[in-house]
Design an enzyme around this catalytic site. Structure first.
Site, PDB file in Angstrom:
ATOM      1  N   ARG A  36     -11.095  -0.287  14.264  1.00 58.80           N
ATOM      2  CA  ARG A  36     -11.054   0.424  12.976  1.00 58.80           C
ATOM      3  C   ARG A  36     -12.178  -0.065  12.079  1.00 58.80           C
ATOM      4  O   ARG A  36     -13.149   0.635  11.881  1.00 58.80           O
ATOM      5  CB  ARG A  36      -9.670   0.231  12.351  1.00 58.80           C
ATOM      6  N   LYS A  55       0.841  -1.201   0.000  1.00 55.31           N
ATOM      7  CA  LYS A  55       0.000   0.000   0.000  1.00 55.31           C
ATOM      8  C   LYS A  55       0.880   1.256   0.000  1.00 55.31           C
ATOM      9  O   LYS A  55       2.070   1.191   0.311  1.00 55.31           O
ATOM     10  CB  LYS A  55      -0.920  -0.016   1.225  1.00 55.31           C
ATOM     11  N   TYR A 113      14.591  31.586   5.458  1.00 52.22           N
ATOM     12  CA  TYR A 113      13.407  32.359   5.848  1.00 52.22           C
ATOM     13  C   TYR A 113      13.411  32.657   7.348  1.00 52.22           C
ATOM     14  O   TYR A 113      13.736  31.790   8.155  1.00 52.22           O
ATOM     15  CB  TYR A 113      12.133  31.585   5.513  1.00 52.22           C
ATOM     16  N   CYS A 146      13.403  24.998   3.300  1.00 52.80           N
ATOM     17  CA  CYS A 146      12.488  25.640   2.347  1.00 52.80           C
ATOM     18  C   CYS A 146      11.689  24.570   1.606  1.00 52.80           C
ATOM     19  O   CYS A 146      11.888  23.377   1.807  1.00 52.80           O
ATOM     20  CB  CYS A 146      13.264  26.476   1.342  1.00 52.80           C
ATOM     21  N   MET A 147      10.829  25.019   0.722  1.00 57.84           N
ATOM     22  CA  MET A 147      10.012  24.072  -0.038  1.00 57.84           C
ATOM     23  C   MET A 147      10.885  23.149  -0.898  1.00 57.84           C
ATOM     24  O   MET A 147      10.613  21.945  -0.995  1.00 57.84           O
ATOM     25  CB  MET A 147       9.025  24.832  -0.933  1.00 57.84           C
ATOM     26  N   ASP A 148      11.952  23.711  -1.472  1.00 52.99           N
ATOM     27  CA  ASP A 148      12.734  22.969  -2.467  1.00 52.99           C
ATOM     28  C   ASP A 148      14.225  22.932  -2.187  1.00 52.99           C
ATOM     29  O   ASP A 148      14.976  22.329  -2.958  1.00 52.99           O
ATOM     30  CB  ASP A 148      12.540  23.608  -3.851  1.00 52.99           C
ATOM     31  N   HIS A 186      -6.660  -7.673  13.004  1.00 59.29           N
ATOM     32  CA  HIS A 186      -5.439  -6.856  13.020  1.00 59.29           C
ATOM     33  C   HIS A 186      -5.136  -6.497  14.475  1.00 59.29           C
ATOM     34  O   HIS A 186      -6.022  -6.062  15.200  1.00 59.29           O
ATOM     35  CB  HIS A 186      -5.694  -5.588  12.188  1.00 59.29           C
ATOM     36  N   ARG A 236       0.606 -10.898   6.615  1.00 59.41           N
ATOM     37  CA  ARG A 236       0.500  -9.634   5.873  1.00 59.41           C
ATOM     38  C   ARG A 236       1.737  -8.814   6.242  1.00 59.41           C
ATOM     39  O   ARG A 236       1.796  -8.187   7.286  1.00 59.41           O
ATOM     40  CB  ARG A 236      -0.780  -8.887   6.267  1.00 59.41           C
TER      41      ARG A 236
HETATM   42  C1  LIG Z   1      -0.759  -1.934   6.872  1.00 55.48           C
HETATM   43  C2  LIG Z   1      -1.324  -3.216   7.342  1.00 55.48           C
HETATM   44  C3  LIG Z   1      -0.510  -4.345   7.492  1.00 55.48           C
HETATM   45  C4  LIG Z   1       0.990  -4.288   7.371  1.00 55.48           C
HETATM   46  O1  LIG Z   1       1.516  -3.801   8.579  1.00 55.48           O
HETATM   47  P1  LIG Z   1       3.090  -3.740   8.845  1.00 55.48           P
HETATM   48  O2  LIG Z   1       3.179  -3.257  10.238  1.00 55.48           O
HETATM   49  O3  LIG Z   1       3.626  -2.729   7.884  1.00 55.48           O
HETATM   50  O4  LIG Z   1       3.621  -5.093   8.617  1.00 55.48           O
HETATM   51  C5  LIG Z   1      -1.122  -5.547   7.808  1.00 55.48           C
HETATM   52  N1  LIG Z   1      -2.447  -5.616   8.001  1.00 55.48           N
HETATM   53  C6  LIG Z   1      -3.256  -4.549   7.890  1.00 55.48           C
HETATM   54  C7  LIG Z   1      -4.704  -4.712   8.130  1.00 55.48           C
HETATM   55  C8  LIG Z   1      -2.716  -3.305   7.580  1.00 55.48           C
HETATM   56  O5  LIG Z   1      -3.520  -2.250   7.503  1.00 55.48           O
END
Ligand SMILES: *Cc1c(COP(=O)(O)O)cnc(C)c1O
Length: 375
Positions: free
Chosen positions: A141, A41, A270, A316-318, A172, A225
């Protein structure tokens, strides 16, 4: 389209060998029936989703997780045909698109299925939509909150097999990266209560992210995951030691765009918040907060020739300015993240200075920075 700074020496260098190492080490620890899905992601935590997915696949990942549907479509467009799970809730109107693309949806409420079913009936995709039921064991969540609700939604899925394939079930953990296991144990107990009402498990049952898999490996079911650790980030910051070496995959480098001597009493950037107290050499680097190099990093340092050089004045920005120990020619290498000589700056160092976590710094680097892939 977002402009990429191809004609500037500032770039993120992504080490594919490090990503492969971080995945291979983890895959080796997993039991036979447990797969690793790489979480890519947010453009692969800033590293580049497609390139990370390629490296992950080469290292043994057999599927992918993303946060939003567009990220799944990016992988499909790049030719990946592995399972892809969208971890967030997608609007039900995209159910037919997900079914056509064989992208698995996270379902967190029964009325989502009703609505998605309506769209599926209208467009009649060739295959049912694959769904993973999210179970809320304490993350707060998304997900079903009680075993009763879970039983009900499974009955719903059993009644609607033309529209949906019950492919997975997951939760999770919110504190798997902490030394204390009190809250973790509570979540495990809630998970067990959920599992007790599901006699026939779907193909994929999964509860572990990086932290859980690194430090509570016995809880792995049949997918990990795997996100942060794959990129070489310790999900606990410095609180817990990983069971194998995590190799950072991201470097941020540039070159001096300008070098000049400043007289004592002259100011920089700045607000003129920095004033030199003696004659000194000052370098300018073509990088700023528009690249995701946060303004809060004023006072932090970069590496030039193996030496730490303070960032002076406001970022700065850049562009940003650094104090050099002596004159250096334009084009001298500047390391903002990674090694120079025997010094190293890590994402964790940047995160601690900014009062945040390494994840946020990694995915905060903007699209203007080109990503260059090595190894
Ligand atoms: C982002 C996410 C993960 C991965 O988590 P890490 O800590 O980066 O391994 C796994 N499961 C869910 C639901 C997530 O949102």
């Amino acid at each position: 389209m977002m402009i990429i700074g191809e004609h500037r020496p500032t770039k993120l260098v992504i080490d594919r060998a490090a990503i492969r190492h971080n995945i291979q080490e983890e895959v080796q620890r997993l039991p036979e029936n447990c797969e690793l899905f790489m979480v890519v992601k947010a453009n692969g935590y800033g590293h580049g989703a497609v390139q990370v997915a390629e490296a992950a696949k080469a290292a043994g990942a057999t599927g992918f997780c993303v946060a939003i549907l567009d990220e799944a479509l990016e992988l499909r467009a790049a030719g990946f045909d592995e399972p892809i799970l969208v971890l967030g809730v997608v609007e039900p109107k995209y159910a037919p698109l997900m079914a056509r693309e064989k992208v698995s949806a996270t379902v967190a409420a029964e009325d989502w299925l009703d609505e998605a079913g309506h769209y599926l009936a209208l467009s009649q995709p060739r295959e049912p939509l694959r769904v993973h039921l999210g179970l809320d064991t304490g993350m707060g969540r998304i997900g079903f909150q009680t075993p009763t609700a879970l039983k009900q939604v499974i009955a719903y899925l059993d009644d609607h097999t033309a529209a949906f394939t019950f492919e997975g079930m997951f939760t999770h953990f919110s504190t798997a990266d902490e030394a204390s296991t009190d809250y973790f144990d509570k979540q495990v107990a809630r998970w067990d209560a959920f599992m007790a009402v599901v006699p026939n498990k779907p193909r994929y049952v999964h509860v572990t992210n990086s932290a859980t898999s690194l430090w509570h490996a016995d809880h792995n079911v049949n997918i990990v995951r795997y996100g942060a650790a794959g990129y070489g980030l310790n999900p606990s910051g410095k609180a817990l030691q990983p069971p194998f070496e995590l190799k950072p995959a991201m470097r941020l480098v540039s070159e001096l765009a300008h070098c000049k001597q400043l007289n004592a009493g002259e100011s920089v950037s700045y607000g003129a918040t920095y004033t030199s107290t003696q004659d000194e050499w000052v370098g300018t680097v073509s990088l700023g907060y528009a690249d995701g190099y946060e303004r809060r990093l004023q006072g932090f340092h970069v590496l030039v020739d193996g030496q730490a050089c303070e960032i002076i004045g406001r970022i700065c920005m850049d562009q940003l300015m650094i104090r050099l120990p002596r004159q250096y020619p334009r084009g001298t290498k500047v390391v903002l993240l990674g090694r120079s000589g025997n010094q190293e700056i890590t994402l964790q160092d940047l995160a601690e200075y900014c009062g945040t976590i390494n994840y946020e710094i990694a995915c905060g680097f903007t699209a203007r920075l080109p990503r260059r892939y090595v190894h």
